[in-house]
Design a protein around this motif. Structure first.
Motif, short mmCIF file in Angstrom:
data_model
loop_
_atom_site.label_atom_id
_atom_site.label_comp_id
_atom_site.label_asym_id
_atom_site.label_seq_id
_atom_site.Cartn_x
_atom_site.Cartn_y
_atom_site.Cartn_z
N GLN A 162 1.28 11.16 0.46
CA GLN A 162 2.12 9.98 0.23
C GLN A 162 1.55 9.13 -0.90
OE1 GLN A 162 1.91 6.94 3.20
NE2 GLN A 162 3.92 6.12 2.76
N GLY A 163 0.22 9.10 -1.02
CA GLY A 163 -0.42 8.22 -1.98
C GLY A 163 -0.47 8.73 -3.40
N VAL A 164 0.01 9.95 -3.65
CA VAL A 164 0.01 10.48 -5.02
C VAL A 164 1.07 9.76 -5.84
CG1 VAL A 164 0.46 12.51 -6.46
CG2 VAL A 164 -0.85 12.74 -4.34
N ASN A 165 0.65 9.16 -6.95
CA ASN A 165 1.59 8.47 -7.83
C ASN A 165 1.85 9.33 -9.06
OD1 ASN A 165 3.00 6.75 -9.57
ND2 ASN A 165 1.91 4.94 -8.84
N PRO A 166 3.08 9.80 -9.24
CA PRO A 166 3.36 10.70 -10.36
C PRO A 166 3.36 10.02 -11.72
CG PRO A 166 5.37 10.18 -9.19
CD PRO A 166 4.25 9.55 -8.40
N SER A 264 7.98 4.06 -1.09
CA SER A 264 8.38 4.92 0.03
C SER A 264 8.74 4.08 1.23
CB SER A 264 7.26 5.90 0.39
OG SER A 264 6.09 5.21 0.79
N VAL A 265 9.69 4.57 2.01
CA VAL A 265 10.10 3.95 3.28
C VAL A 265 10.28 5.11 4.27
CG1 VAL A 265 11.26 1.95 2.24
CG2 VAL A 265 12.55 4.06 2.64
N TYR A 309 1.63 2.49 5.25
CA TYR A 309 1.46 2.34 3.80
C TYR A 309 2.81 2.35 3.07
CZ TYR A 309 -3.29 3.36 5.18
OH TYR A 309 -4.52 3.32 5.80
N CYS A 310 3.90 2.17 3.84
CA CYS A 310 5.24 2.13 3.26
C CYS A 310 5.67 0.69 2.98
CB CYS A 310 6.25 2.74 4.23
SG CYS A 310 6.15 4.52 4.42
N LYS A 311 6.81 0.57 2.33
CA LYS A 311 7.49 -0.72 2.18
C LYS A 311 8.24 -0.96 3.49
CE LYS A 311 10.76 -3.07 -0.95
NZ LYS A 311 11.83 -3.44 0.03
N MET A 312 7.75 -1.90 4.31
CA MET A 312 8.25 -2.04 5.68
C MET A 312 8.87 -3.41 5.97
SD MET A 312 7.78 0.88 7.23
CE MET A 312 7.60 0.68 9.00
N ASP A 313 9.29 -4.14 4.93
CA ASP A 313 9.90 -5.44 5.19
C ASP A 313 11.34 -5.26 5.66
OD1 ASP A 313 10.75 -4.46 2.80
OD2 ASP A 313 10.31 -6.24 1.62
N GLY A 314 11.92 -6.30 6.22
CA GLY A 314 13.29 -6.25 6.73
C GLY A 314 13.31 -6.00 8.23
N TYR A 354 0.51 -3.72 7.96
CA TYR A 354 1.06 -2.89 6.88
C TYR A 354 0.38 -3.24 5.56
CZ TYR A 354 4.71 -1.74 10.21
OH TYR A 354 5.39 -1.29 11.32
N SER A 355 0.12 -2.25 4.75
CA SER A 355 -0.48 -2.47 3.44
C SER A 355 0.08 -1.42 2.48
CB SER A 355 -2.01 -2.39 3.52
OG SER A 355 -2.41 -1.25 4.27
N GLU A 356 1.23 -1.73 1.89
CA GLU A 356 1.95 -0.77 1.07
C GLU A 356 1.10 -0.22 -0.07
OE1 GLU A 356 6.07 -0.39 -1.57
OE2 GLU A 356 5.44 -2.34 -0.81
N ASN A 357 1.07 1.11 -0.15
CA ASN A 357 0.36 1.84 -1.22
C ASN A 357 -1.14 1.55 -1.27
OD1 ASN A 357 2.80 2.97 -2.04
ND2 ASN A 357 3.22 1.34 -3.50
N LYS A 358 -1.73 1.15 -0.16
CA LYS A 358 -3.16 0.81 -0.15
C LYS A 358 -4.04 1.95 0.36
CE LYS A 358 -2.72 -3.46 -1.61
NZ LYS A 358 -3.19 -3.83 -2.96
#
Length: 448
Positions: A162-166, A264-265, A309-314, A354-358
């Motif tokens: 999940q953490g690989v950034n292209p 990612s979500v 590590y996703c975008k989990m707001d809402g 939660y800690s997105e992309n951390k």
């Protein structure tokens, strides 16, 4: 009397020494392959296959630690007595070099598309032999596996993938394809070099730049697989624009159009399956509110941890609607007032930060077999939170029972020293290996 004696013998095996002996051999295999000394690696692999430590640890792995340890093979056995375990060790010693499998029990498993796949289950004895072989093979292949391969490898997991950034060069234009044939890591090793990619076992994503041709890439992939007697699953292969997103390992990945961020979500399929599992418990009239809360807690915690590590707001991903529904159901129970319902909801829906992309990805081509125990024990400790994380830090990432570093080879358990599971005081909690936890309780049972 014989059963009691063999259970005592099993408990008194010096498991710490056996673990150390096996790991020492595996570390030497890894080093030999990295140094391209294949003759030495093969000699060491033969030593593993004839090692008492490896045989005993293989038997313990399949009878005590593996998730499917209670699954029967064609012989119908779901477990082995302690006497049978010692007998199996003798059989492995005598026949490891020319082992004959007893056959496979076929179990049909329904798939989401309505079809079925056949799960083939070996007997416990065959699983022990396979585990023994794995002990010899894994460190050798770990020394050569590509660093962007993450599935079913020691020290690596889905969050690494999940953490690989292209690092897309332009917003919205690149395309990605998912290649998902059912293949083993060894067979697929090297496919990552065909293009910018990330692989988790037999699931794979390629990231294409605007000037790259997806058809040429697919031809390369097809040739790579054909040389190994395999082919691309056309049903599971697709090309999609990065702004439209793609599903991978239970997440939906996409490039945000306004700022070009790769995010990612939870995927719709993942969220739907999770929600159905929760609804099944909440709406079950056979359970009281207390039981429902106890059953919900590990499911909610597990789902939230997986997506931390996703975008989990809402409100959707905060689970507000599911939470509110459970609260109303709890209140219908005549013995539950508002305050008790709120307490049970807090228990059923444990908070996870939660800690997105951390997430910190594993370094390059490092492997637990490289012997860097401090790195791997610290990394393993970071996977835990709450009381377990505090105990691990206090113990310097070592098992409080055997003293060995707590790396990823076993799940970490939290043991209550006084056996009172309601006593959560820090001095009553110690972090131990799963197997060590079992030994602790075996000793207590025998004393009684």
């Amino acid at each position: 009397m014989t059963q009691r004696k063999t259970s005592d013998d099993w408990k008194q095996v010096n498991w710490r020494k056996l673990r150390y002996c096996l790991f020492r051999l595996q570390k030497r295999i890894f080093k030999a392959v990295r140094e391209d000394d294949m003759a030495r690696a093969k000699r060491l692999q033969r030593l593993v296959m004839s090692s008492y430590a490896a045989r005993m640890l293989a038997i313990r792995q399949v009878t005590q630690l593996n998730q499917g340890k209670k699954t029967a093979g064609v012989d119908g056995k779901v477990a082995l007595t302690f006497e049978e375990r010692f007998q199996l060790e003798k059989e492995l010693k005598a026949n490891a070099k020319n082992w004959k499998h007893q056959g496979l029990r076929e179990v049909p498993i329904p798939k989401q598309d309505g079809t079925k796949r056949i799960l083939k289950v070996p007997t416990i004895a065959d699983r022990a032999w396979q585990c023994l072989v794995k002990f010899a093979l894994e460190p050798a292949h770990e020394a050569t596996f590509h660093e962007r391969s993450y599935g079913f490898r020691p020290g690596r997991g889905a969050h690494d993938a999940q953490g690989v950034n292209p690092e897309f060069p332009e917003q919205g234009t690149p395309q990605g394809g998912v290649v998902s044939p059912l293949l083993a890591n060894i067979a697929l090793n090297g496919i990552e070099t065909l293009g910018q990619s990330v692989r988790y076992a037999d699931d794979m994503v390629f990231f294409l730049k605007p000037n790259e041709d997806e058809h040429k890439l697919l031809e390369k992939v097809s040739r790579f697989l054909a040389e190994r007697g395999m082919k691309v699953s056309e049903k599971k292969t697709k090309v999609t624009a990065s702004t439209d997103g793609f599903d991978f390992l239970g997440w939906k990945f996409y490039v945000q159009t306004n700022n070009g961020k790769f995010r990612s979500v939870p995927s719709e399929e993942n969220f739907k399956a999770f929600r159905e599992k929760v609804k099944e418990i909440v709406n079950n009239s056979n359970y009281g509110a207390q039981v429902k809360a106890e059953k919900l807690a590990p499911i909610i915690r597990g789902w939230r941890n997986y997506h931390k590590y996703c975008k989990m707001d809402g409100s959707k991903y905060s689970l507000w609607g599911i939470n509110h529904r459970a609260y109303k159901v709890f209140l219908k129970q005549k013995t539950i007032n508002r305050y008790e319902a709120e307490r049970l909801i807090r228990k059923a829906f444990p908070e996870v930060g939660y800690s997105e992309n951390k997430f910190v990805n594993v370094k390059g081509n490092k492997s637990p077999y490289d012997g860097d125990l401090l790195y791997w024990s610290k990394r393993n400790s970071a996977l835990y939170d709450g009381a377990t994380a505090k105990a691990l830090k206090k113990q310097n990432h070592s098992c409080a029972h055997c003293g060995l570093k707590l790396t990823n080879d076993e799940t970490v358990h939290l043991h209550h020293v006084d056996s009172n599971h309601n006593n959560w005081k820090p001095n009553n909690l110690i972090a131990v290996h799963q197997s060590c936890h079992q030994l602790i309780h075996m000793s207590k049972t025998r004393k009684v």
